[in-house]
Write an enzyme that holds these catalytic residues in place. Sequence first.
Site, PDB file in Angstrom:
ATOM      1  N   ASP A 504      74.523  49.638  57.000  1.00 55.73           N
ATOM      2  CA  ASP A 504      74.300  49.094  55.645  1.00 55.73           C
ATOM      3  C   ASP A 504      75.594  48.768  54.908  1.00 55.73           C
ATOM      4  O   ASP A 504      75.629  48.808  53.672  1.00 55.73           O
ATOM      5  CB  ASP A 504      73.444  50.046  54.789  1.00 55.73           C
ATOM      6  N   HIS A 505      76.648  48.450  55.642  1.00 57.00           N
ATOM      7  CA  HIS A 505      77.901  48.006  55.015  1.00 57.00           C
ATOM      8  C   HIS A 505      78.025  46.518  55.298  1.00 57.00           C
ATOM      9  O   HIS A 505      78.565  46.118  56.330  1.00 57.00           O
ATOM     10  CB  HIS A 505      79.078  48.796  55.574  1.00 57.00           C
ATOM     11  N   ILE A 506      77.509  45.696  54.410  1.00 53.12           N
ATOM     12  CA  ILE A 506      77.333  44.270  54.678  1.00 53.12           C
ATOM     13  C   ILE A 506      78.609  43.537  54.302  1.00 53.12           C
ATOM     14  O   ILE A 506      79.004  43.540  53.134  1.00 53.12           O
ATOM     15  CB  ILE A 506      76.147  43.715  53.880  1.00 53.12           C
TER      16      ILE A 506
END
Lengths: 571, 181
Positions: A504-506
């Site tokens: 979830d580190h876009i």
Amino acid sequence: MDVGGSAAQFYAYLLIRLGFEERASLMTNEDSADVVIVGTGIVGCLIAQQILDAGLSVLMLEAGPRVDRWRIVENFRNLPPALRLHFDAPYPPKAWAPHMESYTDAAAAEYLQLEGPNARAYRQGYVRYAGGATWHWAGICWRLTPQDMRLKSLYGVARDWDFDYDTLEPYYTRAEYAIGVCGPSDSSLQWPPRRSKPYPMGPLPFGPGEQRFTEAAARLGLKNLPSAQARNSRIAYDGRPPCCGNNNCIPVCPIAAKYDAATALPKIEAKGGRILANAVAYRVETDQKNAIAAVHYFDPDKRTHRITGKIFILACNGIETPKLLLLSKDERNPNGVANSSDQVGRNMMDQPKLVAELTLAEPLWTGVGPVQGSSIMQTSQGDFRSRHGGALFRFNNLARSAFGGVAAVRKGLVGRALDEEIRRLSACTAEIAIEHELLPDPNNRLTLSSQKDWLGINKPNIYYDVGDYVRGSAKEYSVPLVRKLAAELGATDVQVSTEFTNSDHIMGGTIMGADSAASVVDLDCRTHDHPNLFLPGGGAMTTAGCGNSTLTMAALALKAADAIAGQAKRG
Amino acid sequence: MSPSDRDDAPPDFSLFRRKIVVGGGLLLGGLAAGTRIPAAPSDSATADFASQFMQLSSLLIPHQLDPNVGLRLAVALRTKDPGFTGHLATLLDIAKKKNARIVEEFFSDIPDGPLKDTALLIISAWYLGVIVDAPGAEVFAYELALMYQPTIDVMTIPTYAISGPNGWTSEAPPLNSMPTF
């Protein structure tokens, strides 16, 4: 007296007077501001506060709703155990602002359209709520290292950032003080140990599992560092209480000891900023000079509205911002706004994750303190980066009591045997997460799906392949190392996942660089194509590193805010 | 801290004000603000049934059991399975025949099949706080779910503070030191 002449003068006076008032009301009414910010996550909120302090007016658009903290906490407590690990479950999306819901594969396939060999690893979790993904983040605030920013020069892969660590360092420091980050004062425990100021607060204590993991890692010559965390330690900070070990950071801190951008919203309003919730931006409008003239949004009744301003910021996150740019094709920008480079939506990055599940002879214990409080970071660095990526290792401190409870009950045990098995499974199992460094690849790309959402807006389609750089890292480096860690912990069984999942580190979809042919934004996150459009956030990151991306996003936000304030004041 | 004191949730939202549907009527399964009085079902048949359920639950589970949670579980289990009331009586008989005071003294006498399934479902419901563990299922207990109790000396129940600011250490008691609950 010449009545006609006086009347004419009077009416002329009125017209001039009304003209001034009309212009004044343009700048203070609901449809306009000096600076328009789309997105109320950490990036949008940090910039809003800086801009308001500089004396400019700010209007923020948020696709989703505003909610109270107690509601999210109660939503969580009313989830059945099976859903409690799905951190989006306490945040049901509104029809007009969909986000990925993870509780089943079918549900997860509704919004994000994913393809490619590692489609599963881009099943990104974020919520379209005012406050954004910091509602449910772990709060981890690693910085990039100087080497992370020079992969091309040092290792011959990817790109170099077009500024160095020392240029970004003051913004990292400002970000840490703005949101309240705790960390060690001992430089041998800092990551990286290159800081202009101490952390605002000292480190949080380790729980039993973290302490034992630290000792096991040390026997292998590895340092399990206390995390830099946006969590108040020992003292109140910025009007929020210190951490009391509620162990629920993900999905929501019940007491706001963890920073989340929702706490910034009332402060923004107190300074005169305006926030329009349930306002889904769907088009960025350019004028004849190809400057941004307006943003258009839908309300929940599907009526459209037009917002004007001098400077526009899209801080919707690394998926929603490129999506909005691509939706905004026009004659001047046939590939989408800000996309003369064809890089919008390309270079999508994250840290692909593998997980080791351990069973142990001796108890480790989780659930004491925050859910993530430490990591091994030195494994993200090394000359091997010319061949494969680095990785970080993290002991997961989320309480395993529900895991132990459900597993023991399912065995059909009763009485004392049931209680003992719950205790054993809770205490003597553990999870170590491995997060890998991934390189920017233009083929990892976000485009507009032909499928549309409730408002008729194209859903995002993302192709993702983690690449041999990551697969090689897992095979040669990270998985063998996690097995050594497990053995050192005395594990009697280890299961390592083989399918990469999302962290979830876009990052990367609006990549930063000095060369306008190869990047979307310049070194202040200003688009090369439109001088009054900024795209700060994870999308601007040139390389990913191994650490959680939020602090780097926040630093880029503050750097952009300085440029925006200066530019707005100059008119 | 009593449940009615907790958090910022408005009183209306407290689980202890949850209404229970029994037959066609409504029972208030809750309490006056600030007190924790066991619910008193308004009809004696339900009261008897609830009492039997608590009696069997106490035999199956040697721990303190909350009567508010019990009433809601009992009603829901009976609604879910028409044979439940009969199973309750039969299981109590089995326990009585052995003069059992704890579950280990009579559990092996329960025949496999629906009776054993019911006994295990009752235990599961008290420990997990749900009857069905699936999306959309009703939650009868969160912090009172027994599964958190065997580790309560070390682990917090998520969302609840351990103590005060930075108020924890890396010390842990031995594995064989079971908390009392």
